[in-house]
Write an enzyme that holds these catalytic residues in place. Structure first.
Site, PDB file in Angstrom:
ATOM      1  N   SER A  63      -6.292 -19.424 -33.001  1.00  0.00           N
ATOM      2  CA  SER A  63      -7.629 -20.032 -33.218  1.00  0.00           C
ATOM      3  C   SER A  63      -7.795 -21.456 -32.681  1.00  0.00           C
ATOM      4  O   SER A  63      -8.900 -21.996 -32.766  1.00  0.00           O
ATOM      5  CB  SER A  63      -8.041 -20.040 -34.707  1.00  0.00           C
TER       6      SER A  63
ATOM      7  N   GLY B 153      -7.613 -17.231 -22.507  1.00  0.00           N
ATOM      8  CA  GLY B 153      -6.513 -17.876 -23.232  1.00  0.00           C
ATOM      9  C   GLY B 153      -5.241 -17.053 -23.246  1.00  0.00           C
ATOM     10  O   GLY B 153      -4.896 -16.375 -22.279  1.00  0.00           O
TER      11      GLY B 153
ATOM     12  N   ASP C 119      -4.634 -14.414 -24.870  1.00  0.00           N
ATOM     13  CA  ASP C 119      -4.961 -12.983 -24.819  1.00  0.00           C
ATOM     14  C   ASP C 119      -4.974 -12.496 -23.352  1.00  0.00           C
ATOM     15  O   ASP C 119      -4.354 -11.467 -23.017  1.00  0.00           O
ATOM     16  CB  ASP C 119      -6.343 -12.793 -25.469  1.00  0.00           C
TER      17      ASP C 119
HETATM   18  N1  AR6 Z   1       1.420 -19.104 -24.371  1.00  0.00           N
HETATM   19  C1  AR6 Z   1       1.334 -19.785 -25.540  1.00  0.00           C
HETATM   20  N2  AR6 Z   1       0.207 -20.363 -25.989  1.00  0.00           N
HETATM   21  C2  AR6 Z   1      -0.887 -20.261 -25.207  1.00  0.00           C
HETATM   22  C3  AR6 Z   1      -0.887 -19.565 -23.971  1.00  0.00           C
HETATM   23  C4  AR6 Z   1       0.334 -18.971 -23.568  1.00  0.00           C
HETATM   24  N3  AR6 Z   1       0.439 -18.289 -22.430  1.00  0.00           N
HETATM   25  N4  AR6 Z   1      -2.147 -19.645 -23.439  1.00  0.00           N
HETATM   26  C5  AR6 Z   1      -2.895 -20.368 -24.308  1.00  0.00           C
HETATM   27  N5  AR6 Z   1      -2.133 -20.742 -25.361  1.00  0.00           N
HETATM   28  P1  AR6 Z   1      -6.707 -19.171 -27.322  1.00  0.00           P
HETATM   29  P2  AR6 Z   1      -8.110 -18.588 -29.842  1.00  0.00           P
HETATM   30  C6  AR6 Z   1      -2.520 -21.518 -26.546  1.00  0.00           C
HETATM   31  O1  AR6 Z   1      -7.931 -19.773 -26.718  1.00  0.00           O
HETATM   32  O2  AR6 Z   1      -8.488 -20.000 -29.990  1.00  0.00           O
HETATM   33  C7  AR6 Z   1      -9.577 -15.179 -26.187  1.00  0.00           C
HETATM   34  O3  AR6 Z   1     -10.619 -15.016 -25.256  1.00  0.00           O
HETATM   35  C8  AR6 Z   1      -3.754 -22.396 -26.471  1.00  0.00           C
HETATM   36  O4  AR6 Z   1      -3.449 -23.652 -25.887  1.00  0.00           O
HETATM   37  O5  AR6 Z   1      -5.861 -18.302 -26.489  1.00  0.00           O
HETATM   38  O6  AR6 Z   1      -7.545 -17.855 -31.023  1.00  0.00           O
HETATM   39  C9  AR6 Z   1      -9.525 -14.064 -27.208  1.00  0.00           C
HETATM   40  O7  AR6 Z   1      -9.863 -12.820 -26.613  1.00  0.00           O
HETATM   41  C10 AR6 Z   1      -4.132 -22.526 -27.932  1.00  0.00           C
HETATM   42  O8  AR6 Z   1      -3.379 -23.570 -28.582  1.00  0.00           O
HETATM   43  O9  AR6 Z   1      -7.062 -18.306 -28.651  1.00  0.00           O
HETATM   44  C11 AR6 Z   1     -10.549 -14.494 -28.202  1.00  0.00           C
HETATM   45  O10 AR6 Z   1     -11.860 -14.158 -27.791  1.00  0.00           O
HETATM   46  C12 AR6 Z   1      -3.682 -21.192 -28.544  1.00  0.00           C
HETATM   47  O11 AR6 Z   1      -2.842 -20.574 -27.556  1.00  0.00           O
HETATM   48  C13 AR6 Z   1     -10.398 -15.995 -28.229  1.00  0.00           C
HETATM   49  O12 AR6 Z   1      -9.853 -16.333 -26.958  1.00  0.00           O
HETATM   50  C14 AR6 Z   1      -4.824 -20.251 -28.854  1.00  0.00           C
HETATM   51  O13 AR6 Z   1      -5.849 -20.378 -27.876  1.00  0.00           O
HETATM   52  C15 AR6 Z   1      -9.418 -16.437 -29.275  1.00  0.00           C
HETATM   53  O14 AR6 Z   1      -9.407 -17.827 -29.341  1.00  0.00           O
END
Ligand code: AR6
Length: 172
Positions: free
Chosen positions: A117, A32, A34
């Site tokens: 999240s 994601g 991260d």
């Molecule tokens: N810019 C902005 N938003 C984004 C981007 C980006 N480049 N990429 C994704 N999103 P997530 P979580 C959005 O899954 O749910 C990781 O493995 C995405 O569409 O990134 O908190 C970490 O290491 C969503 O709406 O984070 C943890 O293990 C939002 O960012 C776990 O994922 C968050 O999605 C955390 O899960």
């Protein structure tokens, strides 16, 4: 009151004082947003994160932005959604509050949040967006932050944030 706005795009590209990462308790990277932040910031970021000794859910820790345009990264650990009765709302609110505290400590005047999240961790988007906006509004005053950007990764997310922000503007 600080300016609050929603935008669509990739948080790694933003020129703001601080971007927030949606990390996990290891702080050692993942998928994601991260994964995108670690790729864009470069390997120095992982080296810095290794010194932080992880992070509890609901808390956040700061590193420099390294190769990012942003000066700081605040690594927040949101809750995994487990149906809503496991303190998820409070833990999510705590992430936003802690990031504003880090902004004050690091004198960041602009900050960009992803929807913590709501991806891999499965938190329902509208509920998460309501918590994000409410918590930021409650805590932004006194933080020194003048501009808060909620960065939406797709149109549906942007529509939710825009609706909540305009409902708020009408109430004022
Ligand atoms: N810019 C902005 N938003 C984004 C981007 C980006 N480049 N990429 C994704 N999103 P997530 P979580 C959005 O899954 O749910 C990781 O493995 C995405 O569409 O990134 O908190 C970490 O290491 C969503 O709406 O984070 C943890 O293990 C939002 O960012 C776990 O994922 C968050 O999605 C955390 O899960």
């Amino acid at each position: 009151m600080a300016e609050l706005l929603a935008t669509e795009g990739d948080i790694t590209r933003l020129t703001v004082d601080a971007i927030v990462n949606a990390a996990n308790t290891s702080l050692l990277g993942g998928g994601g947003v991260d994964g995108a932040i670690h790729r864009a910031a470069g390997p120095e970021l992982l080296a810095a994160c290794e010194q932080l000794d992880g992070c509890a859910t609901g808390d956040a820790k700061a590193t420099p932005g390294f190769r990012l345009p942003a000066r700081w990264i605040f690594h927040a650990v949101g809750p995994v959604w487990r149906g809503g009765k496991h303190n998820e709302d409070e833990l999510l609110a705590s992430c936003y509050r802690r990031c504003l505290e880090l902004a004050r400590e690091h004198r960041a005047r602009s900050i960009a949040f992803p929807a913590i999240s709501t991806g891999i961790y499965g938190f329902p988007m509208r509920r998460a967006a309501e918590i994000a906006l409410r918590t930021v509004k409650e805590h932004v005053d006194g933080s020194g932050v003048e501009r808060v950007e909620f960065v939406c990764y797709n149109e549906e997310t942007l529509a939710i944030y825009e609706q909540l922000l305009s409902a708020e503007a009408q109430r004022r």
